[in-house]
Scaffold this motif. Sequence first.
Motif, short mmCIF file in Angstrom:
data_model
loop_
_atom_site.label_atom_id
_atom_site.label_comp_id
_atom_site.label_asym_id
_atom_site.label_seq_id
_atom_site.Cartn_x
_atom_site.Cartn_y
_atom_site.Cartn_z
N LEU A 51 0.84 -1.19 0.00
CA LEU A 51 0.00 0.00 0.00
C LEU A 51 0.87 1.25 0.00
CD1 LEU A 51 -2.90 1.01 0.13
CD2 LEU A 51 -2.78 0.84 2.62
N GLY A 52 0.56 2.16 -0.92
CA GLY A 52 1.32 3.39 -1.01
C GLY A 52 0.40 4.60 -1.08
N MET A 53 1.01 5.74 -1.38
CA MET A 53 0.26 6.98 -1.50
C MET A 53 0.72 7.72 -2.75
SD MET A 53 -2.15 8.68 0.19
CE MET A 53 -1.99 8.08 1.88
N ALA A 54 -0.22 8.17 -3.55
CA ALA A 54 0.09 9.03 -4.68
C ALA A 54 0.39 10.43 -4.15
CB ALA A 54 -1.07 9.06 -5.67
N GLY A 55 1.54 10.96 -4.53
CA GLY A 55 1.94 12.25 -4.00
C GLY A 55 0.93 13.35 -4.23
N TYR A 56 0.17 13.27 -5.33
CA TYR A 56 -0.80 14.32 -5.65
C TYR A 56 -1.84 14.50 -4.55
CZ TYR A 56 -4.42 16.95 -8.09
OH TYR A 56 -5.35 17.90 -8.42
N THR A 57 -2.08 13.46 -3.77
CA THR A 57 -3.02 13.56 -2.65
C THR A 57 -2.66 14.73 -1.74
OG1 THR A 57 -3.41 11.17 -2.70
CG2 THR A 57 -3.92 12.30 -0.64
N PHE A 58 -1.37 15.04 -1.65
CA PHE A 58 -0.89 16.06 -0.71
C PHE A 58 -0.39 17.30 -1.43
CE2 PHE A 58 -0.74 12.11 1.64
CZ PHE A 58 -1.27 12.49 2.87
N VAL A 59 -1.04 17.64 -2.54
CA VAL A 59 -0.63 18.81 -3.32
C VAL A 59 -0.70 20.09 -2.49
CG1 VAL A 59 -2.94 19.19 -4.27
CG2 VAL A 59 -0.94 19.99 -5.54
N ASN A 60 -1.53 20.13 -1.48
CA ASN A 60 -1.68 21.33 -0.65
C ASN A 60 -0.87 21.29 0.65
OD1 ASN A 60 -3.68 22.75 -2.30
ND2 ASN A 60 -5.06 21.08 -1.75
N PHE A 61 0.01 20.27 0.77
CA PHE A 61 0.74 20.11 2.03
C PHE A 61 2.21 19.84 1.77
CE2 PHE A 61 -3.66 18.95 2.64
CZ PHE A 61 -4.01 19.68 3.78
N ASP A 62 3.02 20.20 2.74
CA ASP A 62 4.46 20.01 2.58
C ASP A 62 4.86 18.56 2.84
OD1 ASP A 62 4.38 19.72 5.37
OD2 ASP A 62 5.26 21.69 5.76
N LEU A 63 6.13 18.27 2.61
CA LEU A 63 6.61 16.90 2.74
C LEU A 63 6.50 16.41 4.17
CD1 LEU A 63 7.99 14.44 1.42
CD2 LEU A 63 10.20 15.51 1.95
N GLU A 64 6.77 17.27 5.12
CA GLU A 64 6.71 16.87 6.54
C GLU A 64 5.31 16.37 6.90
OE1 GLU A 64 8.61 16.44 10.33
OE2 GLU A 64 9.53 17.39 8.58
N THR A 65 4.30 17.12 6.52
CA THR A 65 2.92 16.71 6.79
C THR A 65 2.58 15.41 6.08
OG1 THR A 65 2.26 19.03 7.03
CG2 THR A 65 0.50 17.42 6.62
N THR A 66 3.04 15.28 4.86
CA THR A 66 2.80 14.07 4.08
C THR A 66 3.38 12.85 4.79
OG1 THR A 66 2.84 15.32 2.01
CG2 THR A 66 3.23 12.94 1.86
N LEU A 70 1.58 9.50 6.48
CA LEU A 70 1.87 8.13 6.06
C LEU A 70 2.32 7.27 7.24
CD1 LEU A 70 1.60 9.39 3.23
CD2 LEU A 70 3.54 7.99 2.52
N LYS A 71 3.15 7.83 8.10
CA LYS A 71 3.62 7.07 9.26
C LYS A 71 2.46 6.71 10.18
CE LYS A 71 6.93 7.08 13.08
NZ LYS A 71 8.02 7.82 13.77
N LYS A 100 14.98 11.97 4.73
CA LYS A 100 13.79 12.40 5.48
C LYS A 100 12.68 11.36 5.35
CE LYS A 100 11.04 16.55 6.31
NZ LYS A 100 11.72 16.87 7.55
N CYS A 101 12.47 10.85 4.13
CA CYS A 101 11.47 9.79 3.96
C CYS A 101 11.80 8.58 4.82
CB CYS A 101 11.40 9.38 2.48
SG CYS A 101 10.62 10.61 1.39
N ALA A 102 13.06 8.17 4.80
CA ALA A 102 13.48 6.99 5.55
C ALA A 102 13.26 7.17 7.04
CB ALA A 102 14.94 6.67 5.26
N SER A 103 13.40 8.40 7.52
CA SER A 103 13.21 8.65 8.96
C SER A 103 11.76 8.42 9.38
CB SER A 103 13.64 10.08 9.31
OG SER A 103 12.73 11.04 8.80
N TYR A 104 10.85 8.42 8.42
CA TYR A 104 9.44 8.13 8.69
C TYR A 104 9.04 6.73 8.21
CZ TYR A 104 8.53 12.99 9.98
OH TYR A 104 8.51 14.21 10.62
N GLY A 105 10.02 5.94 7.78
CA GLY A 105 9.74 4.60 7.31
C GLY A 105 9.11 4.56 5.94
N VAL A 106 9.36 5.58 5.11
CA VAL A 106 8.73 5.70 3.79
C VAL A 106 9.80 5.62 2.71
CG1 VAL A 106 7.45 7.26 2.25
CG2 VAL A 106 6.81 7.07 4.67
#
Length: 288
Positions: A51-66, A70-71, A100-106
């Motif tokens: 299970l993943g997430m399409a980045g477009y879902t978070f077009v209104n949010f920064d990477l940290e929030t994304t 996910l975590k 940064k992604c790896a720090s959230y397990g992504v």
Amino acid sequence: MSDRRSFLKKSIAGVALLGATPLVSEPLLAGVNNAADVKPKASGAVNPFQLGMAGYTFVNFDLETTLKTLKSLDVHYLCIKDFHLPFKSTDEEITAFHAKCASYGVTGYAVGPIYMKSEKEVDDGFEYAKRVGVKLIVGVPNYELLPYVDRKVKEYDFHYAIHLHGPDIKTYPDAKDAWENTKNLDPRMGMCLDIGHDLRNGCDPVVDLEQYHTRVFDMHIKDVTDSTKAGHGIEIGRGKIDFPALVKMMRKVNYTGKCSLEYEKDMKDPFLGIAESIGYFKAVSDYA
């Protein structure tokens, strides 16, 4: 009815997002076909779906929030969009992004969708993916560029998944169109099966997955309110897509790509809907 409620409670149990848990409501029952007849998998069965997430879902949010989202949902794969990692990022910025992604397990598993309207844009997209370090591009090339994209796929040894867009734009409205335009090209040329847009173009994504699965390299999972252009995004389980049948078909064809939620309802405040959708899909994956 008690069995149906039990199924739905399992679909959202433990799915808390930013301190809030979505409520179970009767309309959710509409998205379950014969839920009372759905039996749990045999003990010890393995759920193979990533299970993943399409980045477009978070077009209104920064990477940290994304990544925090996910975590909190125990989702570990992200299809990277350029608003989170710009095309002109330096190697140092790309390294920092992955850290940064790896720090959230992504893990960022693909880039896109990337629209390509010239050979230069094709070149830039492939070089971007190479620098990012992924082997899958979700793209939307003009039809006349397909032979050039085919050559690039061979050169880079990438998979290229054409994103479907339903009746909204003329290019690649459904799975059949993507199939017809890639079936004679390199076998690494195929599609990102956006099940919502496929349905909105009057197609059955379950049937299309069975028919075209050899060219399905990625899936955007979502639900929609109708099988016409008027259909719009809604929480998974509340719309027209038969998710138990979809999951069974994924097992039948041995689908091994990612299943990335692309949530397009309430995009400025999507979090409860994302949580409900993820919980529902996880529960269906365990039961179907």
